[in-house]
Write a protein that holds these residues in place. Sequence first.
Motif, PDB file in Angstrom:
ATOM      1  N   LYS A 138       0.244  -1.085   0.027  1.00 15.81           N
ATOM      2  CA  LYS A 138       0.037  -0.026   0.142  1.00 15.81           C
ATOM      3  C   LYS A 138       0.626   1.235   0.322  1.00 15.81           C
ATOM      4  N   GLY A 148      -3.635   5.021   0.068  1.00 18.16           N
ATOM      5  CA  GLY A 148      -4.178   5.956   0.477  1.00 18.16           C
ATOM      6  C   GLY A 148      -3.678   7.440   1.158  1.00 18.16           C
ATOM      7  N   GLU A 155      -7.975   1.619  -4.022  1.00 17.60           N
ATOM      8  CA  GLU A 155      -7.952   1.224  -2.033  1.00 17.60           C
ATOM      9  C   GLU A 155      -6.897   1.139  -1.904  1.00 17.60           C
ATOM     10  N   GLN A 156      -5.669   0.670  -3.160  1.00 19.96           N
ATOM     11  CA  GLN A 156      -3.996   0.580  -2.301  1.00 19.96           C
ATOM     12  C   GLN A 156      -3.570   2.285  -2.760  1.00 19.96           C
TER      13      GLN A 156
END
Length: 370
Positions: free
Chosen positions: A133, A157, A154-155
Amino acid sequence: MEIHLNEMIMRLKEDYNVTVVASSLNVTNPEGIKFIKIPVIKRPVPLRLILFSIFASLRLLFVKRDILHTTGAIVFNRADFSTVHYCHHGYLKAGGTRADSGVSRFRKWNSDIASFIARTMERIVYHPNRTAKLLAVSNRVREEILADFPYAPEQVGYLPNGVDIDKFTVYESEAKKVLRQQYGVPEDGDILLFMGGDWPRKGLNLVIEAFNKVADQFPELYLLVVGKGEREPYYKMVQPEHQDRVRFTGKQSEPQLWFGMSDIFVFPSSYETFSLVVHEAAAAGMVIISTKVGGVEDLITHHVNGFILERNSDEIASALREILSAPERYRLYGERARARVKQLTWENMHRILIGHYDEHHNGLKEKALT
């Protein structure tokens, strides 16, 4: 980046056993931190980058850990997180280049090779199979990552820099006068502040051009230039009759004092990933004039809590006329900017980071169960 690391490490060590693998350890209090020094040469920069990546990657093979969190694309090991402060691919696509004026051929080659190495490392490291991430410091950086690397939304942030709102705070009129007197700045009048290095990229020439355009109309306007740079060519840009109203201070160790004594902050940069200096100016309650660069676009809304302009001196001059013609009206912009930046304390950023860690840990547990 160094401020971000210090603030996060100081908080993380309260709940985690923290090991720092780096060439140096510059933190407020190293007590309770295990430090593994990677000795590398400082110059030339390209060789330093390569040697650090190799030696740090090898050393990490022998470091026991639950989470590996890197800063940028700096090692080849599989990592859980990497905080991305600067996307070299994004900068290149945005048209970013080093100013060649006055730069020797060797320094240009040095810079070009270092940039190539950094982009190559990004291609290797920024992949979900190698770094699970990425945490971008601004929405601008997040967009650049998603455009250039194979990550799902979604990976990637969001972990912006924080601001010390107790250190960078509003100085009332009497306190401003005391500061100005202490540093030999005119006690009365309006202070326009530019702060930062890399003056060609950050647009100091545009600030001076705008100052020249409004100086006759507003004879009590003064310009402070705080930061490291080649002073002489910029000083010559100031119209001779106004040169006594422009002061170059050099780099200052206590920037909060210069924010505190000033009124308007101007920052026409061509490219930023997260402009911490604009956030610090907002915390100081200043009226902000800036271009739409990384971090600023997440903080400032045009004609609500500041000015977002195109990168030219005419627009800067127009904004200055607007502000200086009705200073009481636009003081509200500074109050709103400070209210917005209060949400970006280092404590809140630490909570966001812990949330990412907890989410990652829970994901690993669910994966193990299935």
